[in-house]
Design an enzyme around this catalytic site. Structure first.
Site, PDB file in Angstrom:
ATOM      1  N   SER A 159       0.789  -0.808   0.342  1.00 29.60           N
ATOM      2  CA  SER A 159      -0.146  -0.193  -0.280  1.00 29.60           C
ATOM      3  C   SER A 159       0.784   1.958   0.353  1.00 29.60           C
ATOM      4  O   SER A 159       2.097   1.460   0.308  1.00 29.60           O
ATOM      5  CB  SER A 159      -0.966   0.288   1.528  1.00 29.60           C
ATOM      6  N   GLY A 160       0.153   2.465  -0.048  1.00 31.65           N
ATOM      7  CA  GLY A 160       0.828   3.755   0.058  1.00 31.65           C
ATOM      8  C   GLY A 160       2.457   3.952  -0.645  1.00 31.65           C
ATOM      9  O   GLY A 160       2.844   3.672  -1.931  1.00 31.65           O
ATOM     10  N   ASP A 194       4.026  -9.832  10.211  1.00 27.20           N
ATOM     11  CA  ASP A 194       3.579  -8.568  11.061  1.00 27.20           C
ATOM     12  C   ASP A 194       5.304  -8.414  11.389  1.00 27.20           C
ATOM     13  O   ASP A 194       5.227  -8.624  12.241  1.00 27.20           O
ATOM     14  CB  ASP A 194       3.049  -9.356  12.719  1.00 27.20           C
ATOM     15  N   VAL A 195       5.015  -7.411  11.188  1.00 27.55           N
ATOM     16  CA  VAL A 195       7.056  -6.517  11.894  1.00 27.55           C
ATOM     17  C   VAL A 195       6.955  -6.719  13.010  1.00 27.55           C
ATOM     18  O   VAL A 195       8.370  -6.180  13.194  1.00 27.55           O
ATOM     19  CB  VAL A 195       7.109  -4.552  10.913  1.00 27.55           C
ATOM     20  N   TYR A 217       2.646   8.546  17.520  1.00 31.24           N
ATOM     21  CA  TYR A 217       3.353   9.030  16.513  1.00 31.24           C
ATOM     22  C   TYR A 217       4.682   9.694  15.913  1.00 31.24           C
ATOM     23  O   TYR A 217       5.853   9.295  15.228  1.00 31.24           O
ATOM     24  CB  TYR A 217       2.380   9.281  15.383  1.00 31.24           C
ATOM     25  N   THR A 275      -2.559   9.026   0.284  1.00 30.66           N
ATOM     26  CA  THR A 275      -1.952   7.212   0.031  1.00 30.66           C
ATOM     27  C   THR A 275      -3.227   7.157   1.103  1.00 30.66           C
ATOM     28  O   THR A 275      -4.307   7.807   1.697  1.00 30.66           O
ATOM     29  CB  THR A 275      -0.797   7.289   1.141  1.00 30.66           C
TER      30      THR A 275
HETATM   31  P1  NDP Z   1      -0.326   2.895   3.984  1.00 29.62           P
HETATM   32  O1  NDP Z   1      -1.198   2.777   5.184  1.00 29.62           O
HETATM   33  O2  NDP Z   1      -1.021   2.996   2.823  1.00 29.62           O
HETATM   34  O3  NDP Z   1       0.817   1.838   4.012  1.00 29.62           O
HETATM   35  C1  NDP Z   1       1.753   1.097   5.556  1.00 29.62           C
HETATM   36  C2  NDP Z   1       1.265  -0.870   4.820  1.00 29.62           C
HETATM   37  O4  NDP Z   1       1.958  -0.856   5.727  1.00 29.62           O
HETATM   38  C3  NDP Z   1      -0.616  -0.827   4.922  1.00 29.62           C
HETATM   39  O5  NDP Z   1      -0.200  -1.405   4.158  1.00 29.62           O
HETATM   40  C4  NDP Z   1      -0.610  -1.736   6.200  1.00 29.62           C
HETATM   41  O6  NDP Z   1      -1.148  -2.879   6.479  1.00 29.62           O
HETATM   42  C5  NDP Z   1       1.333  -1.869   6.819  1.00 29.62           C
HETATM   43  N1  NDP Z   1       1.644  -2.543   8.019  1.00 29.62           N
HETATM   44  C6  NDP Z   1       0.930  -2.153   9.016  1.00 29.62           C
HETATM   45  N2  NDP Z   1       1.690  -2.403  10.675  1.00 29.62           N
HETATM   46  C7  NDP Z   1       1.830  -3.254   9.598  1.00 29.62           C
HETATM   47  C8  NDP Z   1       2.993  -4.231  10.569  1.00 29.62           C
HETATM   48  N3  NDP Z   1       2.785  -4.374  11.532  1.00 29.62           N
HETATM   49  N4  NDP Z   1       3.376  -5.034  10.143  1.00 29.62           N
HETATM   50  C9  NDP Z   1       3.636  -5.454   8.295  1.00 29.62           C
HETATM   51  N5  NDP Z   1       2.721  -4.241   7.763  1.00 29.62           N
HETATM   52  C10 NDP Z   1       1.900  -3.847   8.394  1.00 29.62           C
HETATM   53  O7  NDP Z   1       0.559   4.163   5.069  1.00 29.62           O
HETATM   54  P2  NDP Z   1       1.879   5.123   3.279  1.00 29.62           P
HETATM   55  O8  NDP Z   1       1.855   4.369   2.067  1.00 29.62           O
HETATM   56  O9  NDP Z   1       1.248   6.575   3.847  1.00 29.62           O
HETATM   57  O10 NDP Z   1       2.523   5.175   5.030  1.00 29.62           O
HETATM   58  C11 NDP Z   1       3.896   4.546   4.715  1.00 29.62           C
HETATM   59  C12 NDP Z   1       4.650   4.753   5.554  1.00 29.62           C
HETATM   60  O11 NDP Z   1       4.909   5.855   5.305  1.00 29.62           O
HETATM   61  C13 NDP Z   1       4.489   4.702   7.286  1.00 29.62           C
HETATM   62  O12 NDP Z   1       5.539   4.510   7.707  1.00 29.62           O
HETATM   63  C14 NDP Z   1       3.777   6.093   7.399  1.00 29.62           C
HETATM   64  O13 NDP Z   1       3.919   6.993   8.354  1.00 29.62           O
HETATM   65  C15 NDP Z   1       5.117   7.182   7.137  1.00 29.62           C
HETATM   66  N6  NDP Z   1       4.609   8.246   6.431  1.00 29.62           N
HETATM   67  C16 NDP Z   1       3.541   8.187   5.889  1.00 29.62           C
HETATM   68  C17 NDP Z   1       2.675  10.235   5.503  1.00 29.62           C
HETATM   69  C18 NDP Z   1       1.724   9.902   4.628  1.00 29.62           C
HETATM   70  O14 NDP Z   1       1.094  11.406   4.679  1.00 29.62           O
HETATM   71  N7  NDP Z   1       1.161   9.328   3.974  1.00 29.62           N
HETATM   72  C19 NDP Z   1       4.248  11.198   6.183  1.00 29.62           C
HETATM   73  C20 NDP Z   1       4.243  10.988   6.820  1.00 29.62           C
HETATM   74  C21 NDP Z   1       5.492   9.732   7.317  1.00 29.62           C
HETATM   75  P3  NDP Z   1      -2.378  -2.056   6.693  1.00 29.62           P
HETATM   76  O15 NDP Z   1      -3.414  -1.640   5.971  1.00 29.62           O
HETATM   77  O16 NDP Z   1      -3.062  -3.563   7.634  1.00 29.62           O
HETATM   78  O17 NDP Z   1      -2.773  -1.609   8.150  1.00 29.62           O
END
Ligand code: NDP
Length: 242
Positions: A13-14, A51-52, A147, A182
């Site tokens: 995702s994202g 799960d990380v 966070y 995202t």
């Molecule tokens: P998304 O939610 O689109 O992607 C994050 C992914 O991480 C999801 O697929 C999620 O799965 C997965 N995930 C969550 N928890 C776990 C876990 N325990 N084990 C494995 N996978 C896990 O978010 P973004 O792409 O936006 O975020 C990516 C990174 O960028 C994150 O670290 C976020 O904090 C950071 N970030 C994002 C910003 C934004 O504006 N979007 C701004 C600043 C930083 P699930 O959907 O099942 O939870």
């Protein structure tokens, strides 16, 4: 990136998914790891579920990725993460622990397993962690202390990875995105407040795209960034400057 072997957490995702797409487009072999499989239309590369926060899951995923890639990954992108809004006075210890477990412990576990494999193989590599501008600035209108603390931890952890693992040829850098379009963005505040923030808080006056963050991630993982380590790079439309 031809010949490179990449492992991307949060790759379903994202920002993680955008990094997977960009790495594949640039010729790398990629394995994606996430809590759930990507949607069927997004299965561009082999994927693993893990799960990380669980050490055994992460170790298994790093080993399985090495088998799929034909050797240990030489680029790790730590993009798995969660985001929650909770005013500091209401924040529970459980919410604090969950946030730190995914965003900080997960980054530590994946980084340690990845670097351990490279050191054992005597090979160099690169780590790109995803922090946030929330690690650098506070915002009372967006109450996310747990966070912010987790991402500040990611910044400090990345610098220490860079310092301790430089002798093994492993670089570590951290990208700090601002507000990026995202699925995570939907967890943020209401659209009107978001638009006002873009107009007053972001010099470029727009959201960033996941692809724009992925471009910086892939640069940091590439040979073009060979003298960059321990860098903290905002990708935020200039928001941390004002
Ligand atoms: P998304 O939610 O689109 O992607 C994050 C992914 O991480 C999801 O697929 C999620 O799965 C997965 N995930 C969550 N928890 C776990 C876990 N325990 N084990 C494995 N996978 C896990 O978010 P973004 O792409 O936006 O975020 C990516 C990174 O960028 C994150 O670290 C976020 O904090 C950071 N970030 C994002 C910003 C934004 O504006 N979007 C701004 C600043 C930083 P699930 O959907 O099942 O939870």
């Amino acid at each position: 990136m031809a010949g490179r072997r990449a492992l991307v957490t949060g790759g379903a995702s994202g920002i993680g998914l955008a990094a997977v797409r960009r790495l594949l487009a640039d010729g790398a072999d990629v394995v994606s790891v996430d809590r759930c499989p990507p949607e069927s239309g997004e299965r561009a590369c082999p994927y693993l579920t893990a799960d990380v926060t669980v050490a055994a899951d992460v170790t298994d995923a790093v080993h399985a990725a090495a088998a799929l890639l034909g050797g240990p990954a030489d680029l790790l992108v730590n993009a798995a993460g969660i985001y929650r809004i909770r005013p500091l006075l209401d924040l529970t210890p459980g919410e604090w622990d969950e946030m730190l477990a995914v965003n900080l412990r997960g980054t530590f576990l994946a980084g340690q397993a990845f670097a351990g494999g490279l050191v054992a193989a005597g090979q160099p590599g690169a780590i790109v962690n995803i922090g946030s501008t929330a690690a650098l600035v506070a915002d009372a209108s967006e109450p996310t202390a747990h966070y912010n603390a987790s991402k500040a931890g990611v910044v400090a952890l990345t610098r220490q990875m860079a310092a301790e693992w430089a002798p093994y040829g492993i670089r570590a850098n951290v990208v700090c995105p601002g507000v990026i379009d995202t699925p995570m963005l939907r967890l943020m505040d209401d659209p009107a407040a978001g638009q006002a923030y873009l107009e007053t808080g972001v010099p470029l006056r727009r959201l960033g795209s996941a692809a724009e963050v992925a471009a910086v991630i892939v640069f940091l993982g590439s040979a073009d960034a060979s003298y960059l380590t321990a860098a903290v790079i905002p990708v935020d439309g200039g928001s941390t400057a004002i």
